[in-house]
Design an enzyme around this catalytic site. Sequence first.
Site, PDB file in Angstrom:
ATOM      1  N   LYS A 113      20.036 -17.475 -12.225  1.00  8.69           N
ATOM      2  CA  LYS A 113      20.823 -17.761 -13.429  1.00  8.69           C
ATOM      3  C   LYS A 113      20.687 -16.647 -14.478  1.00  8.69           C
ATOM      4  O   LYS A 113      21.548 -16.485 -15.332  1.00  8.69           O
ATOM      5  CB  LYS A 113      20.444 -19.116 -13.991  1.00  8.69           C
ATOM      6  CG  LYS A 113      20.891 -20.230 -13.039  1.00  8.69           C
ATOM      7  CD  LYS A 113      20.729 -21.604 -13.590  1.00  8.69           C
ATOM      8  CE  LYS A 113      21.383 -22.632 -12.677  1.00  8.69           C
ATOM      9  NZ  LYS A 113      20.708 -22.750 -11.371  1.00  8.69           N
TER      10      LYS A 113
HETATM   11  C1  LIG Z   1      21.367 -23.232 -10.135  1.00  5.00           C
HETATM   12  C2  LIG Z   1      20.699 -22.884  -8.842  1.00  5.00           C
HETATM   13  C3  LIG Z   1      21.357 -23.020  -7.591  1.00  5.00           C
HETATM   14  C4  LIG Z   1      22.762 -23.581  -7.481  1.00  5.00           C
HETATM   15  O1  LIG Z   1      23.743 -22.690  -7.935  1.00  5.00           O
HETATM   16  P1  LIG Z   1      25.219 -23.209  -8.289  1.00  5.00           P
HETATM   17  O2  LIG Z   1      25.908 -22.055  -8.893  1.00  5.00           O
HETATM   18  O3  LIG Z   1      25.013 -24.335  -9.273  1.00  5.00           O
HETATM   19  O4  LIG Z   1      25.845 -23.686  -7.041  1.00  5.00           O
HETATM   20  C5  LIG Z   1      20.701 -22.611  -6.443  1.00  5.00           C
HETATM   21  N1  LIG Z   1      19.423 -22.132  -6.486  1.00  5.00           N
HETATM   22  C6  LIG Z   1      18.758 -22.014  -7.665  1.00  5.00           C
HETATM   23  C7  LIG Z   1      17.367 -21.489  -7.649  1.00  5.00           C
HETATM   24  C8  LIG Z   1      19.359 -22.365  -8.879  1.00  5.00           C
HETATM   25  O5  LIG Z   1      18.674 -22.237 -10.035  1.00  5.00           O
END
Ligand SMILES: *Cc1c(COP(=O)(O)O)cnc(C)c1O
Length: 497
Positions: A113
């Site tokens: 993120k």
């Molecule tokens: C948020 C997240 C996901 C999922 O990603 P999306 O874009 O919501 O599908 C997968 N792995 C981790 C570690 C995350 O923080």
Amino acid sequence: MFYNSTRNTGLKVTSAEAITQGISAEGGLFVPESIPEITPEEIESLGGMSYPERAAYIFAKYLTDFTEAEIRYCTDNAYSTKNFESESIAEISHLFEGTYMLELWHGPTCAFKDMALQILPYFLTTSAKKINLDKKIVILVATSGDTGKAALEGFKDVEGTEILVFYPEQGVSPMQKRQMKTQEGENVGVCALKGNFDDCQNGVKAIFTNADVKEKLDSASMMFSSANSINWGRLVPQVVYYISSYAELVKDGEITNGEKINIVVPTGNFGNILAAYYAKHMGVPVNKLICASNINNVLTDFINTGVYDRNRKFYATCSPSMDILISSNLERLLYLMTGRNDELIKEWFGKLAAEGRYEVTDDIKAKLKDEFYAGFCDDEQTKAAIHAVYEKYSYTCDTHTAVAVKVYEDYRKETGDTTRTIIASTASPYKFSASVLEAVEGKTSELDEYDMVDRLAELSNIPVPSALADLKNKPERFSDSIESGDMQEYVLRCLGV
Ligand SMILES: *Cc1c(COP(=O)(O)O)cnc(C)c1O
């Protein structure tokens, strides 16, 4: 380039407006009116650029109302070695012949993120200036762990912004709690809520939509905005790393320019995999997009049957950032697949809100099958995958990435397809030390959080990210804990209005 809403194709706004508004007034999501192209020649030339240069090149196709200098201001501030512990920002590791791990977790909070939340504050403040919004932007976040910390790190000390994060007191890991309580920055606030994640989320939504609160903020020259993945400003940075990694593999001679690859994504809210879909439709040669879910497998069922049904049990898993039953960004995919049919989108998502279920047309079912492969696995299989990857390839992956590895293995077995493949690696294994250590060692660890990190460092040979190592000695700054009914008053008091 203008932006339409998935629920109103007639709406036309600039990217600056789409980014500051976050979500369209009628409830739809903003999408660019067309998908810009990237040619093989451009991909070739991206190979010779740094990550921030590649990002700026791609953003210029989407944020056409930004000047070149504005875009460079955003990319240079967000993607520097000040914030990322890897010069290449999005690092590629080899798992085995033809299979690459795209490590998106070398940022300040050790989860993918960061790739978007490091740049969103710059997009937002630049956008606000462009449209003469002379207000302080207040970001309210409800988090189940990862998003809150990534948003705090992104917005900390960014001029013209203030950020307040609510998390469920009992609902986050000890490491995640430490990460948030020790947050630095003059414009940040963190508060625990005596309730679960839904209480946090509902509280934040209620404050966002309260007319009284809005008026109070207005008169203090402030406005709310959102940092979650419905904001286009969070999605477009994710398109970059798929194009960038393809260019990188071409440059390194791993693939020839034009050769198709598969992309595997551990999926929750469908943001990350949607970015891969955009990269594909811009011109990156992609064979299959592989959507990997944990036991909350609503997306697996949807892609395989065309029926989306959220009326099912919710499971708390060891890959918590994928524990989700409503994947918001699916709305953008279906909007594109229906040829931008806002009426159909309104019908389906109206049904989802009312009944928790909708079924797409046969035409869309066929398109889903053509572009995607979907699979899922449970916690036991996730941990078995971590163990196997560690033993076979001396590679330590986190729980979310392990779901992707397992689903990819299933895909290979089922199809025999050996197309070269990029697996999105979404978190540092240290972020989920307890589960990863248990999987690697085959037994539950008795150690505390920090000793687990040290033990994992001995086993994995991956340096402990300094952001996590430093936590041990940081003072806790935030210890407020409130009842969910008191959120609104708390927010107004923090903002001094
Ligand atoms: C948020 C997240 C996901 C999922 O990603 P999306 O874009 O919501 O599908 C997968 N792995 C981790 C570690 C995350 O923080």
